[in-house]
Design a protein around this motif. Structure first.
Motif, short mmCIF file in Angstrom:
data_model
loop_
_atom_site.label_atom_id
_atom_site.label_comp_id
_atom_site.label_asym_id
_atom_site.label_seq_id
_atom_site.Cartn_x
_atom_site.Cartn_y
_atom_site.Cartn_z
N ALA A 117 26.96 25.33 31.21
CA ALA A 117 27.25 26.63 31.52
C ALA A 117 25.73 27.33 31.08
N GLY A 118 24.56 26.68 32.31
CA GLY A 118 24.11 27.88 31.55
C GLY A 118 23.39 27.75 30.15
N MET A 119 23.11 26.71 29.94
CA MET A 119 22.49 26.66 28.25
C MET A 119 21.77 25.44 28.41
N ASP A 120 20.88 25.69 27.27
CA ASP A 120 20.28 24.37 27.30
C ASP A 120 20.74 23.53 25.63
N PRO A 121 20.94 22.72 25.89
CA PRO A 121 21.72 21.43 24.87
C PRO A 121 20.24 20.99 23.76
N GLY A 122 20.63 21.02 22.51
CA GLY A 122 19.36 20.92 21.66
C GLY A 122 18.67 22.05 21.53
N GLY A 123 19.07 22.51 22.22
CA GLY A 123 18.28 24.11 21.91
C GLY A 123 18.88 24.82 21.23
N ASP A 124 19.25 25.42 22.47
CA ASP A 124 20.44 26.77 22.02
C ASP A 124 21.22 26.54 21.50
N ILE A 125 21.53 25.09 21.69
CA ILE A 125 23.12 24.65 20.35
C ILE A 125 21.82 23.05 20.23
N LEU A 126 22.61 23.52 18.82
CA LEU A 126 21.95 21.56 18.06
C LEU A 126 22.52 21.03 18.24
N ILE A 127 22.66 19.62 18.42
CA ILE A 127 23.83 18.71 18.56
C ILE A 127 23.78 17.59 17.63
N VAL A 128 24.60 17.41 16.92
CA VAL A 128 24.11 15.54 15.40
C VAL A 128 25.20 14.95 16.38
N SER A 129 25.22 13.70 16.54
CA SER A 129 26.61 12.98 16.43
C SER A 129 26.81 11.62 15.48
N ILE A 130 27.08 10.29 15.87
CA ILE A 130 27.06 8.91 15.09
C ILE A 130 27.24 7.84 16.15
N ASP A 131 26.44 7.41 15.69
CA ASP A 131 26.70 5.74 16.74
C ASP A 131 25.28 5.24 17.10
N ALA A 132 24.25 5.90 17.96
CA ALA A 132 22.85 5.58 18.33
C ALA A 132 22.92 4.39 19.18
N VAL A 133 24.11 5.24 20.60
CA VAL A 133 23.99 3.71 21.52
C VAL A 133 22.98 4.47 22.49
N PRO A 134 22.84 3.58 23.09
CA PRO A 134 21.25 4.34 24.20
C PRO A 134 21.70 5.43 24.95
N ASP A 135 21.93 6.55 25.34
CA ASP A 135 22.41 6.86 25.76
C ASP A 135 21.96 8.28 25.20
N ILE A 136 21.97 8.15 24.03
CA ILE A 136 21.85 9.09 23.29
C ILE A 136 20.14 9.20 22.85
N PHE A 137 19.67 8.25 23.08
CA PHE A 137 18.31 8.10 22.88
C PHE A 137 17.74 8.41 24.86
N GLN A 138 18.20 8.38 25.06
CA GLN A 138 17.62 9.23 26.27
C GLN A 138 18.01 10.52 26.77
N ALA A 139 19.38 10.83 26.10
CA ALA A 139 19.23 12.61 25.81
C ALA A 139 18.40 13.07 25.11
N MET A 140 17.93 12.31 23.60
CA MET A 140 16.50 13.08 22.44
C MET A 140 15.60 12.53 23.56
N ALA A 141 14.70 11.98 24.51
CA ALA A 141 13.90 11.96 24.90
C ALA A 141 13.94 13.53 26.00
N ASN A 142 14.93 12.99 26.82
CA ASN A 142 14.67 14.44 27.54
C ASN A 142 14.88 15.95 26.55
N GLY A 143 15.04 15.72 25.54
CA GLY A 143 14.86 17.17 24.11
C GLY A 143 16.46 18.22 24.47
N ASP A 144 17.46 17.14 24.95
CA ASP A 144 19.35 17.38 25.06
C ASP A 144 19.72 17.49 23.67
N ALA A 145 18.99 16.47 22.46
CA ALA A 145 20.37 16.17 21.67
C ALA A 145 19.20 15.83 20.31
#
Length: 313
Positions: free
Chosen positions: A228-256
């Motif tokens: 949608a042309g927005m910045d996940p983790g910046g324009d929209i804060l993202i908090v979730s549950i489980d701590a799976v590997p891919d969410i850590f990759q997203a966090m490292a990229n600034g997307d979560a």
């Protein structure tokens, strides 16, 4: 020599006969976390010499009920059940109890009497939601914060409890409001689809944060937000549950921004409890709580990704 061989064969036969057989009714593979739980359960059973009989319910309760009845007919020594929903288990659990087969619940609870199962192993699901909600309270921007929520499978205990906990945490914060809430069925595709509808229904700039009941839905939502042309983790804060590997990759990229850990190793404590019960009838506490932890972008997400990526997610 012949007598020695016969004696050895008898010992081996006795050992084989004493091996415990456990039926495992798994919800399905709707998420990376669920796949990791299945992998670790198989590993734990193999390490302990337990014959694990696995049934994938494909997220349908009727398949789980059929599987449990099949396990009872097979005369297994115990049953592990990760229930797809919380209600509707009384009859089949009573059948297992009548057959004197202990049932251990994994990562989810049921609305049946706790006399019908030996114990339940899991996280405090309400607390998980509270941790996620408190993170938002502590980290939201100044002013009004409009939140969209991706709920888990309707009627499941994680969906119910994680929603309750999050609301507990934000209660009293008049500037935080949940404006839209819809199930994404704990799947990445469901999270993407529902987030797309949220973005269409709300002006993107009007959404302050996303709370997802699991990481897979959050990852799907991240894709929708990016498209949608927005910045996940910046324009929209993202908090979730489980701590799976891919969410850590997203966090490292600034997307979560944050995730609350739910360990996939429920089987270790479950088998510990069963082995004590088989040994001398020791009954465990009715709820065995696993450890949970909040992770943010400050917790070296790339290192966490590397540590978890081979666990079967």
């Amino acid at each position: 020599m012949k007598s020695i061989l016969l004696a050895s064969a008898a010992i081996v036969a006795g050992t084989a006969a004493s091996a415990q057989t456990v039926g495992f009714s798994q919800i399905g593979s709707e998420s990376g976390w669920r796949a990791a739980e299945t992998t670790l359960t198989r590993q734990q059973a193999e390490e302990r010499g337990i014959d694990l009989r696995f049934s994938d319910a494909q997220q349908r309760q009727e398949n789980q009920i059929s599987a449990i009845r099949s396990f009872v007919a097979q005369g297994v020594d115990a049953i592990l059940l990760a229930p797809v929903v919380a209600t509707g288990w009384d009859s089949v659990l009573e059948e297992a109890a009548e057959a004197e087969i202990p049932v251990v619940l994994l990562d989810r609870l049921v609305d049946s009497s706790d006399e019908l199962y030996l114990t339940a192993v899991g996280s405090d699901l309400v607390h998980e939601g509270e941790v996620a909600g408190q993170w938002l309270v502590d980290n939201k921007p100044e002013g009004e914060c409009r939140v969209v929520e991706l709920q888990g499978t309707t009627g499941s205990s994680p969906a119910i409890d994680r929603a309750t906990g999050f609301r507990n945490a934000i209660e009293g914060n008049a500037d935080i409001e949940i404006v839209r809430s819809q199930t994404g069925d704990f799947t990445r595709s469901g999270g993407k689809e529902v987030m797309e509808s949220f973005l269409q229904a709300e002006s993107g700039n009007d959404i302050c944060a996303l709370y997802a009941h699991n990481d897979d839905m959050a990852l799907g939502a991240i894709q929708a937000i990016t498209e949608a042309g927005m910045d996940p983790g910046g324009d929209i804060l993202i908090v979730s549950i489980d701590a799976v590997p891919d969410i850590f990759q997203a966090m490292a990229n600034g997307d979560a921004n944050a995730t609350v850990e739910l360990t996939p190793n429920m089987a270790g404590p479950a088998f510990d409890a069963l082995e004590a019960y088989w040994a001398d009838g020791t009954e465990p506490e009715k709820f065995i709580q696993t450890e949970s932890r909040l992770y943010t972008q400050a917790d070296d997400p790339l290192a966490e990704y590397e540590a978890r990526k081979d666990l079967g997610y």
